[in-house]
Design a protein around this motif. Structure first.
Motif, PDB file in Angstrom:
ATOM      1  N   GLY A  11      15.994  20.600 -10.524  1.00 32.39           N
ATOM      2  CA  GLY A  11      15.928  21.576  -9.440  1.00 32.39           C
ATOM      3  C   GLY A  11      14.513  22.085  -9.303  1.00 32.39           C
ATOM      4  O   GLY A  11      13.731  22.053 -10.255  1.00 32.39           O
ATOM      5  N   PRO A  12      14.130  22.565  -8.115  1.00 37.89           N
ATOM      6  CA  PRO A  12      12.803  23.144  -7.932  1.00 37.89           C
ATOM      7  C   PRO A  12      12.615  24.372  -8.819  1.00 37.89           C
ATOM      8  O   PRO A  12      13.581  24.929  -9.363  1.00 37.89           O
ATOM      9  CB  PRO A  12      12.784  23.545  -6.441  1.00 37.89           C
ATOM     10  N   ASN A  13      11.372  24.817  -8.964  1.00 43.84           N
ATOM     11  CA  ASN A  13      11.103  26.054  -9.704  1.00 43.84           C
ATOM     12  C   ASN A  13      11.890  27.206  -9.083  1.00 43.84           C
ATOM     13  O   ASN A  13      11.909  27.370  -7.862  1.00 43.84           O
ATOM     14  CB  ASN A  13       9.609  26.391  -9.667  1.00 43.84           C
ATOM     15  N   ALA A 193      21.998   5.189  -4.540  1.00 46.21           N
ATOM     16  CA  ALA A 193      22.690   4.571  -3.414  1.00 46.21           C
ATOM     17  C   ALA A 193      22.861   5.547  -2.254  1.00 46.21           C
ATOM     18  O   ALA A 193      22.778   5.158  -1.082  1.00 46.21           O
ATOM     19  CB  ALA A 193      24.056   4.062  -3.873  1.00 46.21           C
ATOM     20  N   ARG A 194      23.062   6.829  -2.573  1.00 44.26           N
ATOM     21  CA  ARG A 194      23.345   7.816  -1.543  1.00 44.26           C
ATOM     22  C   ARG A 194      22.077   8.361  -0.894  1.00 44.26           C
ATOM     23  O   ARG A 194      22.044   8.623   0.312  1.00 44.26           O
ATOM     24  CB  ARG A 194      24.150   8.966  -2.143  1.00 44.26           C
ATOM     25  N   TYR A 195      21.039   8.567  -1.697  1.00 42.85           N
ATOM     26  CA  TYR A 195      19.858   9.258  -1.177  1.00 42.85           C
ATOM     27  C   TYR A 195      18.601   8.395  -1.122  1.00 42.85           C
ATOM     28  O   TYR A 195      17.583   8.825  -0.597  1.00 42.85           O
ATOM     29  CB  TYR A 195      19.566  10.494  -2.030  1.00 42.85           C
ATOM     30  N   GLY A 196      18.662   7.198  -1.663  1.00 40.98           N
ATOM     31  CA  GLY A 196      17.473   6.354  -1.680  1.00 40.98           C
ATOM     32  C   GLY A 196      17.314   5.543  -0.409  1.00 40.98           C
ATOM     33  O   GLY A 196      18.283   5.256   0.300  1.00 40.98           O
ATOM     34  N   HIS A 197      16.082   5.177  -0.128  1.00 41.30           N
ATOM     35  CA  HIS A 197      15.769   4.328   1.019  1.00 41.30           C
ATOM     36  C   HIS A 197      14.929   3.160   0.520  1.00 41.30           C
ATOM     37  O   HIS A 197      13.951   3.357  -0.197  1.00 41.30           O
ATOM     38  CB  HIS A 197      14.992   5.087   2.094  1.00 41.30           C
ATOM     39  N   GLY A 198      15.322   1.969   0.905  1.00 38.66           N
ATOM     40  CA  GLY A 198      14.536   0.799   0.557  1.00 38.66           C
ATOM     41  C   GLY A 198      13.713   0.340   1.750  1.00 38.66           C
ATOM     42  O   GLY A 198      14.099   0.547   2.898  1.00 38.66           O
ATOM     43  N   ARG A 199      12.586  -0.269   1.456  1.00 36.94           N
ATOM     44  CA  ARG A 199      11.788  -0.859   2.530  1.00 36.94           C
ATOM     45  C   ARG A 199      11.021  -2.054   1.954  1.00 36.94           C
ATOM     46  O   ARG A 199      10.672  -2.072   0.772  1.00 36.94           O
ATOM     47  CB  ARG A 199      10.813   0.125   3.162  1.00 36.94           C
ATOM     48  N   VAL A 200      10.787  -3.016   2.817  1.00 30.30           N
ATOM     49  CA  VAL A 200      10.072  -4.216   2.411  1.00 30.30           C
ATOM     50  C   VAL A 200       8.584  -3.999   2.663  1.00 30.30           C
ATOM     51  O   VAL A 200       8.184  -3.591   3.760  1.00 30.30           O
ATOM     52  CB  VAL A 200      10.587  -5.438   3.196  1.00 30.30           C
ATOM     53  N   ARG A 201       7.782  -4.267   1.629  1.00 30.73           N
ATOM     54  CA  ARG A 201       6.325  -4.185   1.788  1.00 30.73           C
ATOM     55  C   ARG A 201       5.758  -5.599   1.858  1.00 30.73           C
ATOM     56  O   ARG A 201       6.187  -6.481   1.102  1.00 30.73           O
ATOM     57  CB  ARG A 201       5.695  -3.411   0.634  1.00 30.73           C
ATOM     58  N   LEU A 202       4.785  -5.779   2.749  1.00 32.59           N
ATOM     59  CA  LEU A 202       4.223  -7.121   2.933  1.00 32.59           C
ATOM     60  C   LEU A 202       2.755  -7.054   3.348  1.00 32.59           C
ATOM     61  O   LEU A 202       2.254  -5.996   3.739  1.00 32.59           O
ATOM     62  CB  LEU A 202       5.032  -7.883   3.989  1.00 32.59           C
ATOM     63  N   ARG A 203       2.117  -8.205   3.246  1.00 30.31           N
ATOM     64  CA  ARG A 203       0.769  -8.389   3.769  1.00 30.31           C
ATOM     65  C   ARG A 203       0.766  -9.684   4.581  1.00 30.31           C
ATOM     66  O   ARG A 203       1.347 -10.686   4.166  1.00 30.31           O
ATOM     67  CB  ARG A 203      -0.264  -8.489   2.633  1.00 30.31           C
ATOM     68  N   LEU A 255      10.447  -5.870  -2.215  1.00 29.31           N
ATOM     69  CA  LEU A 255      11.255  -4.694  -1.881  1.00 29.31           C
ATOM     70  C   LEU A 255      10.705  -3.489  -2.639  1.00 29.31           C
ATOM     71  O   LEU A 255      10.486  -3.549  -3.854  1.00 29.31           O
ATOM     72  CB  LEU A 255      12.713  -4.922  -2.265  1.00 29.31           C
ATOM     73  N   ARG A 256      10.496  -2.394  -1.936  1.00 28.63           N
ATOM     74  CA  ARG A 256      10.053  -1.150  -2.560  1.00 28.63           C
ATOM     75  C   ARG A 256      11.137  -0.099  -2.369  1.00 28.63           C
ATOM     76  O   ARG A 256      11.503   0.227  -1.238  1.00 28.63           O
ATOM     77  CB  ARG A 256       8.746  -0.652  -1.948  1.00 28.63           C
ATOM     78  N   GLU A 257      11.675   0.401  -3.481  1.00 26.18           N
ATOM     79  CA  GLU A 257      12.717   1.409  -3.426  1.00 26.18           C
ATOM     80  C   GLU A 257      12.156   2.775  -3.778  1.00 26.18           C
ATOM     81  O   GLU A 257      11.183   2.885  -4.525  1.00 26.18           O
ATOM     82  CB  GLU A 257      13.857   1.042  -4.375  1.00 26.18           C
ATOM     83  N   ASP A 258      12.764   3.818  -3.265  1.00 27.74           N
ATOM     84  CA  ASP A 258      12.315   5.177  -3.546  1.00 27.74           C
ATOM     85  C   ASP A 258      12.382   5.477  -5.034  1.00 27.74           C
ATOM     86  O   ASP A 258      13.321   5.059  -5.732  1.00 27.74           O
ATOM     87  CB  ASP A 258      13.197   6.201  -2.812  1.00 27.74           C
ATOM     88  N   SER A 259      11.408   6.212  -5.517  1.00 28.33           N
ATOM     89  CA  SER A 259      11.457   6.705  -6.890  1.00 28.33           C
ATOM     90  C   SER A 259      12.393   7.906  -6.950  1.00 28.33           C
ATOM     91  O   SER A 259      12.752   8.494  -5.916  1.00 28.33           O
ATOM     92  CB  SER A 259      10.060   7.109  -7.364  1.00 28.33           C
ATOM     93  N   LEU A 265      12.635  15.089  -3.934  1.00 29.64           N
ATOM     94  CA  LEU A 265      11.880  15.921  -2.998  1.00 29.64           C
ATOM     95  C   LEU A 265      12.529  15.933  -1.619  1.00 29.64           C
ATOM     96  O   LEU A 265      12.559  16.972  -0.949  1.00 29.64           O
ATOM     97  CB  LEU A 265      10.434  15.427  -2.901  1.00 29.64           C
ATOM     98  N   ARG A 266      13.050  14.799  -1.214  1.00 29.34           N
ATOM     99  CA  ARG A 266      13.717  14.739   0.077  1.00 29.34           C
ATOM    100  C   ARG A 266      14.975  15.607   0.077  1.00 29.34           C
ATOM    101  O   ARG A 266      15.252  16.335   1.024  1.00 29.34           O
ATOM    102  CB  ARG A 266      14.062  13.293   0.418  1.00 29.34           C
ATOM    103  N   MET A 267      15.724  15.528  -1.022  1.00 26.06           N
ATOM    104  CA  MET A 267      16.981  16.264  -1.080  1.00 26.06           C
ATOM    105  C   MET A 267      16.755  17.762  -1.164  1.00 26.06           C
ATOM    106  O   MET A 267      17.517  18.543  -0.586  1.00 26.06           O
ATOM    107  CB  MET A 267      17.784  15.813  -2.306  1.00 26.06           C
TER     108      MET A 267
END
Length: 282
Positions: A11-13, A193-203, A255-259, A265-267
């Motif tokens: 939890g936050p401070n 699974a509920r709060y994470g977001h995945g995204r593909v990183r590429l060059r 694939l880069r998934e949220d830490s 922080l999002r929640m």
């Protein structure tokens, strides 16, 4: 909290983590309701160290007392053999400092002494508030392993921490609070699974062509730092198939998934009581 798993308490401070732990130990009183440990209030235990081990404040000890004497006082008040004191001092790495006065200890050494006190009665329930503060890399790795071993032994382990990277590799379950309210009570995998977001990183050398092709398939290509690009809410095989179809070369694709920190922080964005003001840093 359940036996056999490490529960991360986040939890936050100012969210109420330490206050909740103090209420578990009878140090603060809830305005309503009650907190039971193993089916009864903590204050009802005749020999509490044999039931619950706790570390809330490693500095809450008399600085003039020697480390071994501090543990002896606790041990004898709970009918724990003196030999257990020496065993725990060696376990936490303070055997050579057993007769030194606590006032000369570093924060990390006090944390180790506090962990020794929490483990003194071989309890089935551990309540630890920020146990990694002040520890060096070796100490952090040791505590991680200790928490895992305690949980694997069938004990209840509750750990409050603001070190998200450590919780990500240690906790099996998460309890998250904000402004005194419960925000989540979920397994680590369920939280991702509920709060994470995945995204593909590429060059790629042809981002314009790939971007148009991805847009036709309902995806967006966005630039990120370092000359890379990301495709939110996509899988690598989807992006790779589009690139192959269009003949677009890829120098990188993963694939880069949220830490845990990003998801946390999002929640808790709306539950942070002590947020800094936006603007330029000085």
């Amino acid at each position: 909290m359940e036996p056999g798993r490490v529960t991360g308490f986040l939890g936050p401070n100012g969210a109420g983590k330490t206050t909740t732990m103090r209420m578990m130990l009878g140090l603060d009183r809830p305005t309503r309701g009650e907190i039971l440990v193993s089916g009864r209030p903590y204050v009802r235990f005749q020999e509490p160290l044999r039931q619950v081990g706790a570390l809330l404040d490693p500095s809450a000890v008399h600085p003039g007392r020697r480390a071994r004497d501090q543990l002896l006082v606790l041990a004898r008040s709970n009918r724990i053999p003196d030999a257990r004191v020496d065993e725990l001092l060696d376990l936490v790495g303070l055997g050579a400092a057993a007769r030194r006065r606590i006032g000369g200890f570093s924060l990390g050494m006090r944390q180790r002494l506090g962990l020794a006190a929490a483990l003194l009665g071989d309890p089935q329930v551990l309540i630890l508030d920020e146990p990694l503060n002040g520890l060096d890399a070796e100490g952090i790795q040791w505590v991680r392993g200790l928490l895992r071993d305690l949980a694997d032994d069938g004990r209840v382990v509750l750990v409050a921490s603001h070190l998200m990277n450590d919780m990500a590799v240690t906790a099996d379950h998460l309890i998250i609070v904000g402004r005194g309210r419960l925000l989540a009570d979920v397994s680590m995998t369920g939280f991702s699974a509920r709060y994470g977001h995945g995204r593909v990183r590429l060059r790629t050398t042809r981002p314009e062509r790939l971007g148009k092709a991805l847009a036709a398939d309902g995806f967006a290509l966005t630039p990120v730092n370092g000359g890379a690009w990301e495709v939110p809410e996509a899988r690598t095989e989807q992006v790779g198939a589009v690139a192959a179809r269009e003949g677009v070369p890829l120098q990188e694709l993963h694939l880069r998934e949220d830490s845990l920190e990003e998801m946390f922080l999002r929640m808790t964005a709306d539950s942070t009581e002590f947020a800094v003001a936006p603007g330029r840093a000085f």
